[in-house]
Motif scaffolding. Structure first.
Motif, PDB file in Angstrom:
ATOM      1  N   THR A 223       2.694  -5.583   6.575  1.00  0.00           N
ATOM      2  CA  THR A 223       1.686  -5.108   7.506  1.00  0.00           C
ATOM      3  C   THR A 223       1.682  -3.582   7.553  1.00  0.00           C
ATOM      4  O   THR A 223       2.589  -2.922   7.037  1.00  0.00           O
ATOM      5  CB  THR A 223       1.940  -5.655   8.922  1.00  0.00           C
ATOM      6  OG1 THR A 223       3.104  -4.999   9.471  1.00  0.00           O
ATOM      7  CG2 THR A 223       2.168  -7.158   8.894  1.00  0.00           C
ATOM      8  N   VAL A 224       0.682  -3.019   8.223  1.00  0.00           N
ATOM      9  CA  VAL A 224       0.592  -1.559   8.335  1.00  0.00           C
ATOM     10  C   VAL A 224       1.752  -0.986   9.138  1.00  0.00           C
ATOM     11  O   VAL A 224       2.110   0.186   8.990  1.00  0.00           O
ATOM     12  CB  VAL A 224      -0.758  -1.144   8.968  1.00  0.00           C
ATOM     13  CG1 VAL A 224      -1.904  -1.452   8.018  1.00  0.00           C
ATOM     14  CG2 VAL A 224      -0.975  -1.829  10.316  1.00  0.00           C
ATOM     15  N   ASP A 225       2.348  -1.807   9.998  1.00  0.00           N
ATOM     16  CA  ASP A 225       3.491  -1.364  10.805  1.00  0.00           C
ATOM     17  C   ASP A 225       4.827  -1.561  10.098  1.00  0.00           C
ATOM     18  O   ASP A 225       5.878  -1.269  10.681  1.00  0.00           O
ATOM     19  CB  ASP A 225       3.517  -2.127  12.138  1.00  0.00           C
ATOM     20  CG  ASP A 225       2.316  -1.811  13.010  1.00  0.00           C
ATOM     21  OD1 ASP A 225       1.829  -0.665  12.943  1.00  0.00           O
ATOM     22  OD2 ASP A 225       1.865  -2.704  13.744  1.00  0.00           O
ATOM     23  N   GLY A 226       4.786  -2.085   8.868  1.00  0.00           N
ATOM     24  CA  GLY A 226       6.028  -2.269   8.128  1.00  0.00           C
ATOM     25  C   GLY A 226       6.731  -3.577   8.385  1.00  0.00           C
ATOM     26  O   GLY A 226       7.897  -3.755   7.997  1.00  0.00           O
ATOM     27  N   ASN A 227       6.044  -4.511   9.034  1.00  0.00           N
ATOM     28  CA  ASN A 227       6.599  -5.849   9.212  1.00  0.00           C
ATOM     29  C   ASN A 227       6.097  -6.752   8.087  1.00  0.00           C
ATOM     30  O   ASN A 227       5.333  -6.328   7.227  1.00  0.00           O
ATOM     31  CB  ASN A 227       6.210  -6.395  10.586  1.00  0.00           C
ATOM     32  CG  ASN A 227       6.730  -5.524  11.711  1.00  0.00           C
ATOM     33  OD1 ASN A 227       7.882  -5.084  11.692  1.00  0.00           O
ATOM     34  ND2 ASN A 227       5.892  -5.250  12.705  1.00  0.00           N
TER      35      ASN A 227
ATOM     36  N   ASP B 223      -6.401  -5.015   8.494  1.00  0.00           N
ATOM     37  CA  ASP B 223      -5.305  -4.250   9.080  1.00  0.00           C
ATOM     38  C   ASP B 223      -5.215  -4.359  10.600  1.00  0.00           C
ATOM     39  O   ASP B 223      -4.233  -3.904  11.197  1.00  0.00           O
ATOM     40  CB  ASP B 223      -5.427  -2.779   8.682  1.00  0.00           C
ATOM     41  CG  ASP B 223      -5.095  -2.546   7.212  1.00  0.00           C
ATOM     42  OD1 ASP B 223      -4.501  -3.459   6.599  1.00  0.00           O
ATOM     43  OD2 ASP B 223      -5.426  -1.468   6.687  1.00  0.00           O
ATOM     44  N   THR B 224      -6.228  -4.948  11.266  1.00  0.00           N
ATOM     45  CA  THR B 224      -6.103  -5.156  12.708  1.00  0.00           C
ATOM     46  C   THR B 224      -5.098  -6.260  13.022  1.00  0.00           C
ATOM     47  O   THR B 224      -4.581  -6.339  14.141  1.00  0.00           O
ATOM     48  CB  THR B 224      -7.461  -5.522  13.334  1.00  0.00           C
ATOM     49  OG1 THR B 224      -7.893  -6.803  12.844  1.00  0.00           O
ATOM     50  CG2 THR B 224      -8.511  -4.459  13.016  1.00  0.00           C
TER      51      THR B 224
ATOM     52  N   SER C 243       0.811  -1.226   0.000  1.00  0.00           N
ATOM     53  CA  SER C 243       0.000   0.000   0.000  1.00  0.00           C
ATOM     54  C   SER C 243       0.836   1.264   0.000  1.00  0.00           C
ATOM     55  O   SER C 243       0.305   2.367  -0.191  1.00  0.00           O
ATOM     56  CB  SER C 243      -0.923   0.000   1.232  1.00  0.00           C
ATOM     57  OG  SER C 243      -0.154  -0.031   2.429  1.00  0.00           O
ATOM     58  N   ASP C 244       2.148   1.126   0.197  1.00  0.00           N
ATOM     59  CA  ASP C 244       3.019   2.303   0.238  1.00  0.00           C
ATOM     60  C   ASP C 244       3.973   2.363  -0.955  1.00  0.00           C
ATOM     61  O   ASP C 244       5.077   2.898  -0.873  1.00  0.00           O
ATOM     62  CB  ASP C 244       3.808   2.353   1.548  1.00  0.00           C
ATOM     63  CG  ASP C 244       4.702   1.132   1.755  1.00  0.00           C
ATOM     64  OD1 ASP C 244       4.583   0.159   0.983  1.00  0.00           O
ATOM     65  OD2 ASP C 244       5.522   1.144   2.698  1.00  0.00           O
TER      66      ASP C 244
ATOM     67  N   ILE D 156       7.799 -11.169  10.621  1.00  0.00           N
ATOM     68  CA  ILE D 156       9.198 -10.769  10.527  1.00  0.00           C
ATOM     69  C   ILE D 156       9.316  -9.263  10.752  1.00  0.00           C
ATOM     70  O   ILE D 156       8.574  -8.476  10.149  1.00  0.00           O
ATOM     71  CB  ILE D 156       9.775 -11.145   9.153  1.00  0.00           C
ATOM     72  CG1 ILE D 156       9.644 -12.655   8.905  1.00  0.00           C
ATOM     73  CG2 ILE D 156      11.221 -10.673   9.015  1.00  0.00           C
ATOM     74  CD1 ILE D 156      10.346 -13.523   9.924  1.00  0.00           C
ATOM     75  N   ASN D 157      10.258  -8.875  11.595  1.00  0.00           N
ATOM     76  CA  ASN D 157      10.499  -7.461  11.861  1.00  0.00           C
ATOM     77  C   ASN D 157      11.003  -6.770  10.600  1.00  0.00           C
ATOM     78  O   ASN D 157      11.985  -7.208   9.994  1.00  0.00           O
ATOM     79  CB  ASN D 157      11.528  -7.324  12.996  1.00  0.00           C
ATOM     80  CG  ASN D 157      11.695  -5.900  13.454  1.00  0.00           C
ATOM     81  OD1 ASN D 157      12.122  -5.036  12.694  1.00  0.00           O
ATOM     82  ND2 ASN D 157      11.364  -5.652  14.714  1.00  0.00           N
ATOM     83  N   GLY D 158      10.336  -5.682  10.208  1.00  0.00           N
ATOM     84  CA  GLY D 158      10.682  -5.003   8.969  1.00  0.00           C
ATOM     85  C   GLY D 158      11.902  -4.115   9.050  1.00  0.00           C
ATOM     86  O   GLY D 158      12.295  -3.499   8.053  1.00  0.00           O
ATOM     87  N   THR D 159      12.520  -4.059  10.219  1.00  0.00           N
ATOM     88  CA  THR D 159      13.742  -3.259  10.380  1.00  0.00           C
ATOM     89  C   THR D 159      14.982  -4.141  10.437  1.00  0.00           C
ATOM     90  O   THR D 159      15.935  -3.954   9.672  1.00  0.00           O
ATOM     91  CB  THR D 159      13.661  -2.400  11.655  1.00  0.00           C
ATOM     92  OG1 THR D 159      12.519  -1.548  11.579  1.00  0.00           O
ATOM     93  CG2 THR D 159      14.923  -1.544  11.806  1.00  0.00           C
ATOM     94  N   ASP D 160      14.987  -5.125  11.353  1.00  0.00           N
ATOM     95  CA  ASP D 160      16.183  -5.949  11.509  1.00  0.00           C
ATOM     96  C   ASP D 160      16.010  -7.388  11.024  1.00  0.00           C
ATOM     97  O   ASP D 160      16.949  -8.176  11.062  1.00  0.00           O
ATOM     98  CB  ASP D 160      16.652  -5.942  12.969  1.00  0.00           C
ATOM     99  CG  ASP D 160      15.620  -6.537  13.941  1.00  0.00           C
ATOM    100  OD1 ASP D 160      14.679  -7.226  13.490  1.00  0.00           O
ATOM    101  OD2 ASP D 160      15.765  -6.309  15.162  1.00  0.00           O
TER     102      ASP D 160
END
Length: 516
Positions: free
Chosen positions: A246-250, A304-305, A166-167, A264-268
């Protein structure tokens, strides 16, 4: 000339509104279909197109209970034709669009980028259990917008999944061979391993946003696949087949050979939690039925929940039971609910095929806007729509049941969306045995066809107007007409396309867009 025109007008009145049968009807003879009376891969061919499409067996179809999505998206194999993205009418299962020139079509669906709809699918080269190629995006005119692939990895985008975010991003799966220490799973110190990765890129620029590799975050000993063997291309320990952001970027990923769905963590890139598998994070409140899925596909959050997940639970990696009439390790479509505070998971629903099947590979779960679920049964050659209560409102086969062990349809995934296709190419016309046949690959807005004919390609009058019927419409044509063409009309009667002109004596095309 005036005599010819006069007789043509009389014929037009006689023939108006009466299309000849061109598309073959769907089949309802289950005994004959599954007994190969229609062949091992029943199919439809056409006069005005070289395309081949499936002939379906309808087991159940309550059109009043199915969802309103205008089109069904899939990518089945057809005899004599390369695998292709395919769109069908949800009203009558007739072909709407296919293009075998793409050499692929896996995960054909509609996705949005920057507010605009695109037909998306994978195109490339199939390898055993995976592929390498690119994620294709076509606009509603079927023009190529993007063909995206991975950067900095040994191979290109894999065939399992192509997801637009979506981004403004696109996520691609990847399989590649590495050499590493396999002693923990009974292999050599420097053995060949088929590793998995995924990569998100910017759709507009192709710039890499995030890259993740399985062996950086999971242990080989978590694999629940077959025991290690030295395999060409590497031992397939992980087998990732779905990734979504996900909406949080994971990233939510489905790992077939770990029997796991993980966030999965979208940062690390670390593992936040997982459902199922060796290191399951959740207490199962449903006597194990929420976490005992196996060799699954197509795990997605329902919204998205991010509190519910749907997935296709193959429950088998190899054939251990017949289809139909499965008695053990039977496949189901699963929906589970997650409680992150208590770290508990419960089964919300499970749908089994009405004839009990075992899909040892592939498969998909499309949750529809009204709560219905459209299930593509993978190597089991069928698609089923369930309502929210689990009632079967549509069940359709694409091949006989006993083709399952050899790969079936296959129907890797099946989707339903509202789609408007307006191709830039023109309708195609052919003439045979006193009938003019016309089709327009990809066009969704044709309501009727207007047949023109005459003694010259430059002098043709309207002979009849008929309602569009299926992919190819046959229009009875009078004997004294030397040349024909067909105009496509929309619901308001506007001409939106004109076919080639055909010489009825030879059947040869003599040009296009020639108007009298």
């Amino acid at each position: 000339m005036s005599l010819v025109r006069f007789s043509s007008l009389l014929v037009a009145a006689a023939y108006a509104g009466l299309p000849a049968l061109a598309d073959l009807p769907v089949i309802t003879d289950a005994v004959g279909y599954n007994g190969w009376a229609y062949g091992d891969r029943p199919n439809q061919t056409y006069h005005s197109s070289s395309l081949v499409s499936p002939r379906f067996l309808v087991n159940v179809w309550d059109k009043n209970a199915t969802t309103a999505g205008s089109h069904i998206f899939m990518a089945p194999a057809n005899p004599g034709q390369k695998a292709s993205p395919m769109i069908l009418s949800s009203k009558d299962l007739s072909l709407v669009y296919a293009d075998p020139n793409w050499g692929g079509g896996t995960d054909t669906r509609m996705q949005f980028h920057d507010g605009d709809p695109y037909l998306t699918f994978w195109s490339g080269f199939d390898q055993k259990g995976h592929g390498t190629g690119g994620g294709v995006m076509l606009d509603p005119n079927y023009r190529l917008f993007k063909n995206l692939t991975t950067t900095g990895l040994i191979t290109g985008a894999d065939s399992h999944d192509f997801s637009v975010t979506s981004d403004g991003g696109a996520i691609m799966n990847n399989y590649h061979e590495i050499y590493t220490d396999l002693t923990s799973i009974g292999g050599p110190v420097n053995g060949s391993l088929l590793d998995c990765a995924f990569q998100e890129v910017d759709v507009e620029t192709g710039e890499v946003r995030f890259t993740w590799k399985a062996t950086d975050h999971f242990n080989l000993t978590e694999s629940l696949a077959d025991s290690y063997t030295d395999t060409d291309g590497g031992f397939d320990w992980f087998h990732m087949n779905a990734i979504s952001k996900t909406v949080d970027g994971n990233y939510l990923i489905s790992i077939r050979h770990l029997r796991t769905v993980a966030l999965i963590n979208g940062t690390d890139g670390s593992r936040i939690w997982q459902v199922g598998g060796v290191n399951n994070s959740f207490k199962d409140l449903s006597n194990g039925t929420a976490t005992n899925f196996a060799f699954q596909h197509d795990a997605r959050f329902t919204d998205d929940t991010e509190t519910q997940i749907t997935l296709f639970d193959n429950h088998a990696m190899h054939v251990t039971s017949p289809t139909a009439g499965c008695t053990q390790d039977c496949t189901r479509a699963v929906r589970v609910a997650l409680d992150y505070e208590a770290m508990e998971v419960r089964l919300v629903s499970e749908f089994y095929h009405p004839q009990s099947v075992q899909a040892w590979a592939q498969g998909g779960y499309h949750l529809l806007p009204n709560g219905n679920a459209l299930i593509g049964w993978g190597v089991v050659p069928a698609m089923t729509e369930f309502d929210a209560a689990g009632n079967v409102v549509m069940d359709i086969q694409i091949r006989p049941w006993n083709t399952t062990a050899g790969g079936g349809g296959p129907l890797y995934r099946v989707y339903k969306f509202d789609w408007i296709g307006q191709p830039l190419w023109q309708p195609s016309c052919a003439f045979a045995d006193g009938t003019t046949y016309v089709s327009w690959n990809g066009a969704t807005e044709v309501a009727s066809w207007s047949l023109y004919g005459g003694s010259s390609p430059l002098s043709m009058d309207q002979l009849s107007k008929v309602t569009k019927a299926g992919f190819e419409t046959g229009i009875p044509t009078p004997d004294n007409i030397a040349f024909v063409r067909v105009d496509a009309l929309d619901a308001d009667g506007n001409v939106i396309g004109s076919s080639n002109v055909v010489d009825t004596s030879s059947g040869d095309s003599v040009g296009s867009l020639i108007r009298g």
